[in-house]
Scaffold this motif. Sequence first.
Motif, PDB file in Angstrom:
ATOM      1  N   GLN A 457       0.805  -1.213   0.000  1.00 57.11           N
ATOM      2  CA  GLN A 457       0.000   0.000   0.000  1.00 57.11           C
ATOM      3  C   GLN A 457       0.840   1.266   0.000  1.00 57.11           C
ATOM      4  O   GLN A 457       0.283   2.361  -0.035  1.00 57.11           O
ATOM      5  N   TYR A 458       2.182   1.132   0.049  1.00 57.94           N
ATOM      6  CA  TYR A 458       3.026   2.311   0.135  1.00 57.94           C
ATOM      7  C   TYR A 458       3.943   2.515  -1.057  1.00 57.94           C
ATOM      8  O   TYR A 458       4.317   3.644  -1.362  1.00 57.94           O
ATOM      9  N   LYS A 529       4.088  10.715  -3.753  1.00 56.55           N
ATOM     10  CA  LYS A 529       2.698  11.162  -3.745  1.00 56.55           C
ATOM     11  C   LYS A 529       2.436  12.055  -4.942  1.00 56.55           C
ATOM     12  O   LYS A 529       3.379  12.577  -5.573  1.00 56.55           O
ATOM     13  N   ASN A 593       7.901   4.674   7.331  1.00 56.83           N
ATOM     14  CA  ASN A 593       6.451   4.702   7.432  1.00 56.83           C
ATOM     15  C   ASN A 593       6.056   5.789   8.420  1.00 56.83           C
ATOM     16  O   ASN A 593       6.278   5.664   9.625  1.00 56.83           O
ATOM     17  N   GLY A 595       3.211   9.038   9.653  1.00 57.46           N
ATOM     18  CA  GLY A 595       1.826   9.487   9.606  1.00 57.46           C
ATOM     19  C   GLY A 595       1.175   9.405  10.968  1.00 57.46           C
ATOM     20  O   GLY A 595       1.802   9.681  12.002  1.00 57.46           O
ATOM     21  N   SER A 596      -0.080   9.025  10.974  1.00 65.33           N
ATOM     22  CA  SER A 596      -0.843   8.963  12.220  1.00 65.33           C
ATOM     23  C   SER A 596      -1.438   7.580  12.377  1.00 65.33           C
ATOM     24  O   SER A 596      -1.284   6.713  11.515  1.00 65.33           O
ATOM     25  N   PHE A 598      -4.340   6.932  12.006  1.00 59.80           N
ATOM     26  CA  PHE A 598      -5.425   6.788  11.047  1.00 59.80           C
ATOM     27  C   PHE A 598      -4.915   6.533   9.626  1.00 59.80           C
ATOM     28  O   PHE A 598      -5.562   5.862   8.839  1.00 59.80           O
ATOM     29  N   ARG A 599      -3.771   7.106   9.316  1.00 58.23           N
ATOM     30  CA  ARG A 599      -3.250   6.957   7.950  1.00 58.23           C
ATOM     31  C   ARG A 599      -1.727   7.024   7.975  1.00 58.23           C
ATOM     32  O   ARG A 599      -1.153   7.952   8.562  1.00 58.23           O
ATOM     33  N   MET A 600      -1.068   6.062   7.334  1.00 54.74           N
ATOM     34  CA  MET A 600       0.383   6.016   7.270  1.00 54.74           C
ATOM     35  C   MET A 600       0.826   6.125   5.812  1.00 54.74           C
ATOM     36  O   MET A 600       0.099   5.758   4.889  1.00 54.74           O
ATOM     37  N   SER A 601       2.043   6.635   5.633  1.00 51.61           N
ATOM     38  CA  SER A 601       2.599   6.767   4.283  1.00 51.61           C
ATOM     39  C   SER A 601       4.098   6.549   4.323  1.00 51.61           C
ATOM     40  O   SER A 601       4.783   7.054   5.218  1.00 51.61           O
TER      41      SER A 601
END
Length: 738
Positions: A457-458, A529, A593, A595-596, A598-601
Motif C-alpha cells: 500500500q506504500y 505522492k 512509514n 503518519g498517524s 489513522f493513515r500512514m505513508s
Amino acid sequence: MRRVSSRLVQAGLSALLVMLVAAHVAGAIDIAPLQRAEAWLYDAWLKRTAPGGSDDRVAILDIDEASLKAVGRWPWSRDTMSALMNQLFDRYGVAAVGFDVVFAEPDTSSGLDALRRLARRDLAGNREFQAAFGRLAPRLDFDARFAQSLAGRPVSLGYYFLPQGYGTERTGTLPAPALPADAFAPLRPGLPAPTGYGANLAAFQRAAEGAGFFNMRADPDGTARRMPLLSPFGAGYYLALAPSTLRVAFGGDAVRAGVERESLLGRAFRTPWIEVGGIRVPLSGDGSVYVPYRAGAPFPYVSAAQVLAGKVAPAQLENRIVLVGSTAPGLADLRVTPFSNAFPGVEIHAHLIAGMLDGTTRSTPPWARDARLLAVLVLGTLLTLVLLRVGPIVGLLATVALLALLLAAYAAAWSKSWVVPMAAPMLAVFGLYGLNTAYGFFAATRSKRQITRLFGQYVPPELADEMSRDPGHYTMEGQSRDMTVLFSDIRGFTNFSEKLPPTELAEVLNAYLSTMTRIVQEQRGTIDKYIGDAIMAFWNAPVDLADHATRAVATALAMQAALPQLNREFAARGWPELKIGIGVNTGRMSVGNMGSEFRMSYTVMGDAVNLGSRLEGITKQYGVGILVTQPTVDADPVHAFMKVDVVRVKGKETPVAIYEPLGPMATLAEAVREDAAAFAAAFAAYQKQDWDAAEAALRALNRRAPRALYDIYLERIAHFRTQPPPAGWDGVFVYTTK
C-alpha cells in the motif's frame, strides 16, 4: 530455515544442469538434443552468411539424363571418355579435371579380348589376320587410349575408402601417399583409418597426375557439413578429391603439412594444416574442414553429351577446374546439406575447391572444447548466482545478455574462420533461466504475499515485486539515508484548470501523470505522492540504488523530453499546452512509514527534501525546465551540467549552487558544450562584477540562441550598473519567497 532450504534446492538443481551440459561438452556423455541444437545453429548461421553469385573458376561436367540418352548407359566406353578428355583440354582449354567417379574395371566393349583369343588360337597362323590385328589393336585398346588421354594433363582421378566396419576389400591401385605418416608430428590427427578401398586401374593411376578419395562425411543427422581433406592409410596420408584436384591445377607440386603451435591462457594447443598449391588450409583435429557452401547456384552444370558434340560455349569451361559427376537418376550421388535434402555430391567438392581458393574453409580450433567447457561452467555459475538473487525480469535480461555474448563469440569465431559450437552453452544459459524461473515462481509466491502485505500500500507494485525476493532486507521503520528527491509541477496550472471542464481536466491529469509516472518507474524511482498536478518521487529507498542521483537526473530529462509528444496529443484534442518545472536534490533524508494512527505513508522528510521542493519553484525564475543542486552534480558522473546561479533560498542561510542538466556527456552536441562554456565564462565575469565582459558574452549567446536565462542576467547587470551591489558582495542571489 525454509527459505534457506529452498535456495539450496534451487542452487542444487542449477548445478546439476550445468554439470550435465559440461559433461556433454567434455565428451563424457552424449545428449542428442544438444547435438541437434549445435547443427541447427551452424546451419542457420551458414545460411545467414553464405555469399551468393556465380563462380567462374569451377564447373561441373554432368553425366545427366540427356547424356545417357545420347551416348548410352553408364559406364561409357573408355574410347568415349578419351574423346571427352580431348575435348575438355584441346577444344575448351580447361585448367584441370577431377573425377567424382572411379574406373575400377577394364573396358571390354571394343571386342579386343575376343580378337586376342583368336590371334592366339584359331587364327594364330593367319598372316592377314595377324597383320590386321596388329594395326587395329592400338585403336581397340580403349583403356590404353584413355590412359594416354590422361597422361601429361592435370587430372585427378577419384576413388573411395572403405570405413571401418564396411569390409577389407582392396581393388585397383592407390596413388602414392601425399604425406608421410609423421607429417603432423608431434600431433597425430584423430582420423579413423579405413580398412579397404576401391581405386582405379593401375594404368590410369600411373597416367594421371593425382587422385583423391571422394568419401563424404555425414553428421549424426545425415547432413554433410564437413569433409575430410586427408585420410590415413598404410604408411601415409592420402588427399581428398578437392585438394587433389586443386594440387594438379596448380602444377602438381608436393603437398606440405605441419602443426601450428599456439598458447592460450597458459595452455599449449596445436592446429594441423596442409598446404596445397601454395594455399594453406587449417584443419580440425580430425583432418576435416567445414564445407563453405555458397547460396544459389554458383557453379554451372554442363552436359557431358554437349561437350562431346562440341556444342558448349568455350566461356563456360575455359580455364576452369572441371569436376566430372552425375545428376542422372540411378547414378546421382545425392547428399543432404544445410541447403538441400537432395544435393549432388559432386557439387560439394566444387564448393570445397572454391572455398580453398578463397580461403573461406572453416575448422574447429583445438581449444574449442576448453572454451565451451569454460563458458558452460563460468557463465552457468554466474547466471545461477544472478538468478538466485534477482527476479525473472532482471534474470531474463541477464540471460539475454549472456546469450547475446555467446552469439557474439560465435560470430567472432566465425569471422576468424573458426567454428566453435556454442549451442550447448546457450542452452545451458537458457535452461538455467527456465529452471530457476519455474522454481522461483512457486517458491516466491508466499514471500510475495508477505511483502505485499507490508509494502503493497506504500510503494509501487514493481518495487514490491523486487522486494519480495528478499523480504528480510526491507523494513518499514524510519531510517536516515543518502537519497535523491524530485519535485515536478505544471506551470500555471490554476489558469490551465480554469479553461477545461472537470471531466476533461481529469483526463488531462490522468494522461500527464501516467506518462510521467511511467518515466519515474523506468528509472526505478518511488512515487511518493501526487499533490494535485505535482509529482514527488525519490530514489534509493526502499530499494538500494548506488546511482540514485544519475537516475533522478535521467528521469527529469526524460520527463521534459516527453512533453512535446504529449502536447501534440493534447493539441489534437483542443487542450492547452503543458510546461513543467522540475527540481532535483541529493542529500541525507529520513525515510520510513510516517503518519498517524489513522493513515500512514512511506515517505521522505528533511531539509534536503525541502530544498528539492524550493528548486522546482524557482525554475520559472530562470526560464529553465530543470534545476539540480551541487550534491546531485557531484553524485552524477553521467550527465553534463551548466551552473545557473548561486542562491539562498528562503529558510536557508547557506548558499546553494544550482545547475541545469544538459544531457548525457557521451552524446552531448558540440554546440551545447560551446554555449555552456560561454555561459560559464559570462557567469564568472558576472560574479567578479566585470559587467562589460559578462554583458558582451551574454549578448553573443543571445544572438546565437536566445534564452530567458540570458535576459535575466542582462537585466541584473543593467540593475547593478545603476545600483552597484554592496562591498563584499559574494555573487549570491537571495530568494525571499518560496
